[in-house]
Each structure stands twice: as C-alpha cells, then as structure tokens.
Design a protein around this motif. Structure first.
Motif, PDB file in Angstrom:
ATOM      1  N   VAL A 202     -10.871   0.691   2.630  1.00 50.14           N
ATOM      2  CA  VAL A 202     -10.009   1.022   3.771  1.00 50.14           C
ATOM      3  C   VAL A 202      -9.549  -0.241   4.479  1.00 50.14           C
ATOM      4  O   VAL A 202      -8.354  -0.401   4.809  1.00 50.14           O
ATOM      5  CB  VAL A 202     -10.744   1.954   4.753  1.00 50.14           C
ATOM      6  N   VAL A 203     -10.465  -1.158   4.727  1.00 50.01           N
ATOM      7  CA  VAL A 203     -10.133  -2.398   5.437  1.00 50.01           C
ATOM      8  C   VAL A 203      -9.104  -3.202   4.651  1.00 50.01           C
ATOM      9  O   VAL A 203      -8.087  -3.648   5.191  1.00 50.01           O
ATOM     10  CB  VAL A 203     -11.402  -3.234   5.685  1.00 50.01           C
ATOM     11  N   ASN A 204      -9.347  -3.391   3.372  1.00 48.06           N
ATOM     12  CA  ASN A 204      -8.463  -4.247   2.583  1.00 48.06           C
ATOM     13  C   ASN A 204      -7.107  -3.600   2.287  1.00 48.06           C
ATOM     14  O   ASN A 204      -6.098  -4.303   2.163  1.00 48.06           O
ATOM     15  CB  ASN A 204      -9.164  -4.661   1.291  1.00 48.06           C
ATOM     16  N   GLN A 205      -7.070  -2.285   2.192  1.00 51.05           N
ATOM     17  CA  GLN A 205      -5.772  -1.624   2.062  1.00 51.05           C
ATOM     18  C   GLN A 205      -4.921  -1.864   3.310  1.00 51.05           C
ATOM     19  O   GLN A 205      -3.714  -2.119   3.219  1.00 51.05           O
ATOM     20  CB  GLN A 205      -5.963  -0.117   1.825  1.00 51.05           C
ATOM     21  N   THR A 206      -5.565  -1.780   4.477  1.00 49.71           N
ATOM     22  CA  THR A 206      -4.841  -2.032   5.727  1.00 49.71           C
ATOM     23  C   THR A 206      -4.364  -3.472   5.785  1.00 49.71           C
ATOM     24  O   THR A 206      -3.205  -3.745   6.136  1.00 49.71           O
ATOM     25  CB  THR A 206      -5.747  -1.736   6.936  1.00 49.71           C
ATOM     26  N   LEU A 207      -5.237  -4.415   5.432  1.00 52.50           N
ATOM     27  CA  LEU A 207      -4.858  -5.823   5.472  1.00 52.50           C
ATOM     28  C   LEU A 207      -3.735  -6.131   4.489  1.00 52.50           C
ATOM     29  O   LEU A 207      -2.834  -6.919   4.779  1.00 52.50           O
ATOM     30  CB  LEU A 207      -6.074  -6.703   5.188  1.00 52.50           C
ATOM     31  N   PHE A 208      -3.783  -5.509   3.326  1.00 54.01           N
ATOM     32  CA  PHE A 208      -2.719  -5.750   2.347  1.00 54.01           C
ATOM     33  C   PHE A 208      -1.378  -5.209   2.850  1.00 54.01           C
ATOM     34  O   PHE A 208      -0.335  -5.829   2.637  1.00 54.01           O
ATOM     35  CB  PHE A 208      -3.058  -5.105   1.003  1.00 54.01           C
ATOM     36  N   SER A 209      -1.416  -4.045   3.518  1.00 52.23           N
ATOM     37  CA  SER A 209      -0.168  -3.480   4.027  1.00 52.23           C
ATOM     38  C   SER A 209       0.451  -4.383   5.091  1.00 52.23           C
ATOM     39  O   SER A 209       1.667  -4.404   5.266  1.00 52.23           O
ATOM     40  CB  SER A 209      -0.402  -2.084   4.606  1.00 52.23           C
ATOM     41  N   LEU A 210      -0.397  -5.150   5.793  1.00 55.01           N
ATOM     42  CA  LEU A 210       0.091  -6.048   6.840  1.00 55.01           C
ATOM     43  C   LEU A 210       0.442  -7.431   6.307  1.00 55.01           C
ATOM     44  O   LEU A 210       1.416  -8.046   6.742  1.00 55.01           O
ATOM     45  CB  LEU A 210      -0.966  -6.183   7.938  1.00 55.01           C
TER      46      LEU A 210
END
Length: 257
Positions: A202-210
């Motif tokens: 969840v954390v890394n998906q969010t960071l990748f989207s940003l």
C-alpha cells in the motif's frame, strides 16, 4: 480562493450521515400520505432527488471536491406535522462525505417544499445537520506522544525526518542506539525479522503514484529482532517527504503494533 489540497491524504473508507426536517401542516402531511399532491408522489420524488444530489454536490459548492461514492441512501420518517430526512453516503476517498450527506438532506427537503408549496405556504425547513462521519483522520490518526523514536540517517536526511517527527510530538527523537525505543526509522539497511508485506504494498503503490521517476527501493515496514517497529525509507529527500506527508499520521498506530 482555492480548494483544500487533499493529494497527500490516504484513501480510506469514509461515511457520513446527515439529518433534516421540515414542518408542514397536518393537512399537508395527510395529503402526502394519501397521494393527493398534484405534482405526484412526494416521498419517492424527494428521496430520489436526495440521492441524485449526492452526485452533483461538487457542482453546487465551489470548493467541494468531486468525489466518487459506493453507496447513498435517503430515508424519511413521517410525523403528524413534520417530515424528517436521513441521508447516508459511503465510499473510499481522500476526503469525507459530509457535504454530500448534507446536500442530500437539503435537496430532499427542498423537493418536499417545492411539491407542496401550492398547498401549504407556511412550511418551514427547521434544521439540517451532520450527525456522524467516519473514516477521516480523527478515527485513524495517532501521534507519537508517548513513543521513543530512533532515527538512523545522514545529517541532511535526519533533519528532514526529524522535522516531520516533531509535528507528531514524540517523547524522544535520537540518533543514539539504546534500549527502550518503540520505533526505528532508517535510511540505512537494517535487519527486519518480521516484514509487513501488505502494508509495504500500500505504501509503495502510493509513493509510486506520486513519484514514479524517483521511487527505486521504496519503503520497508516490519519489526526488527528486538520487536521494535522498523521503517526503512529509501535515502531520497523526495521519497522521505512523500512518505511522511502521506503516512505520518499513521505512525503512532504502527508503533503500537
């Protein structure tokens, strides 16, 4: 003028409930129940209008974000001289559904007013209010007020991390390894005995989207051999900032786990 920037808020399951009532003459209530209002079925029309208005709230309120939702419901309670409206909106978003629920109730009551005004000009919409909201940071955010945090990073990155941590009111932020720490935040490779894979995704998906052009190793979350919560962050100012801006309010909960 501007809307509130919610891009750094996590998407969570959110709900909102609102209430409103309109006072009518007993004769008007009786006519509604008997289906004698010339414009048609007042109760069904008002409930439908309330649900439809959830979809259009952002078009009516200039600073309200357009939100998707997964469920909307409007219920009506009829009394001798009053009709009460209840709305419920539910979805997964970055901001809450308060305005959608309140607008739903307002449009429901205004529809009743519009359909009955020829018969009862004395009608009064007496109250519209929010009665419950869930899923926002008041339900999941927690600071570090009773926690000791160990930070392992070079000076420049340590200063960035410490600046974010100060806003969470930790008991101690230190660079010195010692016993009694609840959480370790590190830009250096450190052993993780128990990895929280679901949380990492969840954390890394969010960071990748940003930050798709900056993310390389991303963030690891778990517990070290001493049982302390460990957060290993890629040594990048951009990644560190994006992580804290999105997830800092969850650190207190993670530290308890």
């Amino acid at each position: 003028m501007r809307t509130v920037d919610v891009s750094s808020k996590p998407t969570t399951l959110r709900t909102a409930k609102a209430y409103g009532r309109i006072r009518l003459s007993p004769q008007t209530v009786k006519a509604i129940l008997e289906g004698k209002i010339p414009k048609g079925n007042v109760l069904e029309a008002s409930k439908l209008a309330g649900i439809m208005s959830v979809k259009r709230t952002s078009e009516l309120l200039p600073f309200c974000h357009p939100l998707t939702f997964q469920h909307a419901q409007v219920d009506i309670n009829i009394k001798e001289d009053t009709i009460e409206a209840f709305s419920y909106v539910k979805g997964i978003e970055r901001t809450g559904y308060e305005m959608e629920a309140l607008t739903s109730v307002a449009i429901c009551l205004l529809t009743i007013y519009d359909m009955c005004k020829g018969m009862d000009p004395s009608m009064v919409i007496e109250e519209i209010k929010l009665i419950e909201k869930t899923g926002g940071k008041s339900h999941w955010a927690k600071d570090l007020s009773d926690k000791r945090v160990l930070v392992l990073a070079e000076e420049e990155l340590f200063n960035i991390i410490a600046g974010y941590l100060e806003k969470l009111n930790p008991l101690v932020v230190s660079t010195q390894e010692a016993e009694g720490y609840h959480m370790v935040i590190s830009t250096q490779d450190i052993p993780i005995a128990e990895e929280f894979y679901g949380l990492e995704i969840v954390v890394n998906q969010t960071l990748f989207s940003l930050l798709p052009t900056y993310l390389r190793k991303g963030v690891r979350v778990g517990k070290d051999p001493l049982g302390r919560v460990v957060i290993h962050i890629e040594p990048s100012e951009h990644i560190i900032s994006a992580f804290f801006e999105n997830f800092s309010q969850l650190l207190g909960t993670w530290a308890d786990g």
